[in-house]
Design a protein around this motif. Structure first.
Motif, PDB file in Angstrom:
ATOM      1  N   ASP A   1       0.758  -0.828  -0.005  1.00 55.66           N
ATOM      2  CA  ASP A   1       0.054   0.041  -0.046  1.00 55.66           C
ATOM      3  C   ASP A   1       0.844   1.073   0.395  1.00 55.66           C
ATOM      4  OD1 ASP A   1      -2.352  -1.248  -0.098  1.00 55.66           O
ATOM      5  OD2 ASP A   1      -2.960  -1.112   2.033  1.00 55.66           O
ATOM      6  N   SER A   2       0.511   2.313  -0.349  1.00 54.40           N
ATOM      7  CA  SER A   2       1.602   3.498  -0.767  1.00 54.40           C
ATOM      8  C   SER A   2       0.991   4.572   0.632  1.00 54.40           C
ATOM      9  CB  SER A   2       0.364   4.097  -1.878  1.00 54.40           C
ATOM     10  OG  SER A   2      -0.716   4.724  -1.854  1.00 54.40           O
TER      11      SER A   2
ATOM     12  N   ILE B   1      -4.073   5.320   4.233  1.00 54.35           N
ATOM     13  CA  ILE B   1      -5.098   6.685   5.084  1.00 54.35           C
ATOM     14  C   ILE B   1      -6.061   6.200   4.644  1.00 54.35           C
ATOM     15  CG2 ILE B   1      -5.756   8.725   5.032  1.00 54.35           C
ATOM     16  CD1 ILE B   1      -2.717   9.699   4.437  1.00 54.35           C
ATOM     17  N   THR B   2      -6.687   5.446   3.184  1.00 60.04           N
ATOM     18  CA  THR B   2      -7.746   5.308   3.406  1.00 60.04           C
ATOM     19  C   THR B   2      -8.553   3.740   3.162  1.00 60.04           C
ATOM     20  OG1 THR B   2      -7.591   6.186   0.645  1.00 60.04           O
ATOM     21  CG2 THR B   2      -8.799   3.757   1.014  1.00 60.04           C
ATOM     22  N   ARG B   3      -7.011   3.050   3.771  1.00 61.64           N
ATOM     23  CA  ARG B   3      -7.434   1.841   4.639  1.00 61.64           C
ATOM     24  C   ARG B   3      -8.025   1.924   5.838  1.00 61.64           C
ATOM     25  NH1 ARG B   3      -7.204  -2.416   1.143  1.00 61.64           N
ATOM     26  NH2 ARG B   3      -4.917  -3.139   0.305  1.00 61.64           N
TER      27      ARG B   3
ATOM     28  N   PRO C   1     -14.536  -7.643  13.030  1.00 63.84           N
ATOM     29  CA  PRO C   1     -13.363  -7.473  13.912  1.00 63.84           C
ATOM     30  C   PRO C   1     -12.831  -8.501  12.533  1.00 63.84           C
ATOM     31  CG  PRO C   1     -14.723  -8.554  15.594  1.00 63.84           C
ATOM     32  CD  PRO C   1     -15.996  -7.822  14.445  1.00 63.84           C
ATOM     33  N   ILE C   2     -12.955  -9.227  12.051  1.00 67.51           N
ATOM     34  CA  ILE C   2     -12.580 -10.001  11.533  1.00 67.51           C
ATOM     35  C   ILE C   2     -11.989  -8.973   9.393  1.00 67.51           C
ATOM     36  CG2 ILE C   2     -12.731 -12.042   9.201  1.00 67.51           C
ATOM     37  CD1 ILE C   2     -14.079 -13.573  11.470  1.00 67.51           C
ATOM     38  N   LEU C   3     -13.046  -8.441   9.346  1.00 69.18           N
ATOM     39  CA  LEU C   3     -12.743  -7.554   9.181  1.00 69.18           C
ATOM     40  C   LEU C   3     -12.186  -6.246   8.684  1.00 69.18           C
ATOM     41  CD1 LEU C   3     -16.132  -6.401   7.161  1.00 69.18           C
ATOM     42  CD2 LEU C   3     -15.562  -8.349   5.716  1.00 69.18           C
ATOM     43  N   VAL C   4     -12.171  -6.038  10.103  1.00 71.76           N
ATOM     44  CA  VAL C   4     -10.933  -5.040  10.443  1.00 71.76           C
ATOM     45  C   VAL C   4      -8.984  -5.688  10.568  1.00 71.76           C
ATOM     46  CG1 VAL C   4     -10.263  -3.479  12.471  1.00 71.76           C
ATOM     47  CG2 VAL C   4     -12.797  -3.497  11.694  1.00 71.76           C
ATOM     48  N   ALA C   5      -9.974  -6.718  10.923  1.00 72.01           N
ATOM     49  CA  ALA C   5      -8.276  -7.317  10.932  1.00 72.01           C
ATOM     50  C   ALA C   5      -7.980  -7.520   9.233  1.00 72.01           C
ATOM     51  CB  ALA C   5      -8.720  -8.523  11.936  1.00 72.01           C
ATOM     52  N   TYR C   6      -8.889  -8.053   8.789  1.00 71.66           N
ATOM     53  CA  TYR C   6      -7.940  -8.439   6.995  1.00 71.66           C
ATOM     54  C   TYR C   6      -7.634  -7.109   6.445  1.00 71.66           C
ATOM     55  CZ  TYR C   6     -10.482 -13.257   6.614  1.00 71.66           C
ATOM     56  OH  TYR C   6     -11.250 -14.014   6.505  1.00 71.66           O
ATOM     57  N   THR C   7      -8.211  -6.005   6.648  1.00 69.93           N
ATOM     58  CA  THR C   7      -7.960  -4.868   6.178  1.00 69.93           C
ATOM     59  C   THR C   7      -5.995  -3.900   7.052  1.00 69.93           C
ATOM     60  OG1 THR C   7     -10.041  -3.828   6.196  1.00 69.93           O
ATOM     61  CG2 THR C   7      -8.428  -2.061   6.181  1.00 69.93           C
ATOM     62  N   GLN C   8      -6.641  -4.560   8.558  1.00 68.65           N
ATOM     63  CA  GLN C   8      -4.736  -4.135   8.540  1.00 68.65           C
ATOM     64  C   GLN C   8      -4.190  -4.925   8.079  1.00 68.65           C
ATOM     65  OE1 GLN C   8      -5.792  -4.617  12.986  1.00 68.65           O
ATOM     66  NE2 GLN C   8      -5.962  -2.756  13.548  1.00 68.65           N
ATOM     67  N   ALA C   9      -4.426  -6.325   8.187  1.00 67.02           N
ATOM     68  CA  ALA C   9      -3.227  -7.154   7.450  1.00 67.02           C
ATOM     69  C   ALA C   9      -2.691  -6.789   5.475  1.00 67.02           C
ATOM     70  CB  ALA C   9      -3.902  -8.476   7.710  1.00 67.02           C
ATOM     71  N   MET C  10      -3.542  -6.064   5.413  1.00 67.61           N
ATOM     72  CA  MET C  10      -3.504  -5.832   3.931  1.00 67.61           C
ATOM     73  C   MET C  10      -2.740  -4.649   4.473  1.00 67.61           C
ATOM     74  SD  MET C  10      -6.865  -5.986   1.503  1.00 67.61           S
ATOM     75  CE  MET C  10      -8.103  -5.368   2.485  1.00 67.61           C
ATOM     76  N   MET C  11      -2.959  -4.015   5.448  1.00 63.58           N
ATOM     77  CA  MET C  11      -2.311  -1.937   5.517  1.00 63.58           C
ATOM     78  C   MET C  11      -0.902  -2.389   5.379  1.00 63.58           C
ATOM     79  SD  MET C  11      -3.774   0.719   7.794  1.00 63.58           S
ATOM     80  CE  MET C  11      -3.755   0.162   9.061  1.00 63.58           C
ATOM     81  N   HIS C  12      -0.865  -3.396   6.582  1.00 62.03           N
ATOM     82  CA  HIS C  12       0.645  -3.743   6.816  1.00 62.03           C
ATOM     83  C   HIS C  12       1.739  -4.883   6.096  1.00 62.03           C
ATOM     84  CE1 HIS C  12      -0.035  -1.495  10.605  1.00 62.03           C
ATOM     85  NE2 HIS C  12      -1.051  -2.332  11.019  1.00 62.03           N
TER      86      HIS C  12
END
Length: 273
Positions: A132-133, A138-140, A189-200
């Motif tokens: 991710d840029s 920021i969008t995530r 919480p699962i969607l949040v965890a997925y989003t964080q995983a993609m972001m990192h």
């Protein structure tokens, strides 16, 4: 077709097995489950041993109570790749062709980095090796805040239509609405965890550079999530690279142009000894 499960202390992994021959693993993306491949399963299963899992936290693959405490808060793309390796172990497979859509592509790249000897070939379906840029991060982060305040269904109601090309949005509104309704099954919480995983996640271009296996890229000119220019640039990196562009589609070619998607994936599978 066989439905199977793997019991892990942190999750119960569910997957289906079809056909016989070369092993092919189909990985779905964010906000989806294995059903996203329904238009591909029968076609591909005629040519290979097809394994279609629900990622932990999606579809029938539930996160255990212990997993919600110990595993989910630290979820990374590599964690999901490790869970897919459990399927190969359970099925006694030395290696497979790994085809991933969107987040499933990120997981496929992480798998290839962790277990290079277990990859016969890799397919990135509307996906990217880039991290991710700063702008995307920021969008995530805004997405995470929105999810926590409004839930997954409201989030996908706003975002899901943008993943499709113009023609599909105009003619197949009911199909998009069905996907949005299916998103109600996801726990926030699962969607949040997925989003964080993609972001990192980290840049995996080096995986493409060092790949001794063939790599397929499937792209859509109207894809705003995995832009065609990014995919075209990445397709020049591997030694053995195949680029398929499906005209008139966005991020969801499996649904927007299923026959073309089937032909591209099948042709790639047949290339692999």
């Amino acid at each position: 077709m066989q439905e199977k499960q793997i019991n892990h202390p942190h999750y119960q992994l569910s997957y289906s097995v079809y056909g016989k021959g070369k092993p092919v693993l189909l990985l779905h993306g964010y906000g989806e489950d294995s059903q996203i491949w329904n238009n591909q399963i029968e076609y591909l299963a005629a040519h290979c041993l097809l394994i279609v899992p629900d990622l932990p936290g999606s579809g029938k693959s539930i996160i255990t109570t212990k997993g919600k405490v110990e595993w989910l808060p630290n979820l990374r793309i590599e964690s999901l790749a490790q869970s897919m390796n459990e399927i190969l172990i359970a099925e006694n497979l030395a290696a497979c062709i790994l085809l991933g859509h969107s987040m499933g592509g990120y997981i496929s790249l992480a798998f290839a980095e962790l277990y290079p000897s277990k990859i016969l070939a890799l397919g990135l379906v509307h996906s990217t090796a880039y991290a991710d840029s700063d702008e995307k991060k920021i969008t995530r982060q805004k997405s995470i805040q929105f999810l926590e305040e409004n839930g997954g269904h409201t989030f996908f109601k706003a975002s899901m239509p943008n993943l499709f090309g113009k023609k599909f949005k105009e003619t197949q509104a009911a199909a998009i609405e069905e996907l949005i309704e299916q998103s109600k099954a996801f726990d926030t919480p699962i969607l949040v965890a997925y989003t964080q995983a993609m972001m990192h996640r980290t840049n995996k271009t080096a995986v493409l550079e060092s790949a001794l296996f063939p790599v397929l890229f499937v792209a859509g000119p109207e894809d705003i999530a995995a832009p065609l220019t990014d995919v075209q640039a990445q397709a020049t990196v591997p030694i053995k690279s195949y680029l398929e562009i499906i005209e008139g589609v966005g991020h969801m070619g499996m649904l927007e142009a299923p026959q073309q998607m089937n032909q591209h994936l099948s042709r790639f599978i047949h290339l692999i000894p």
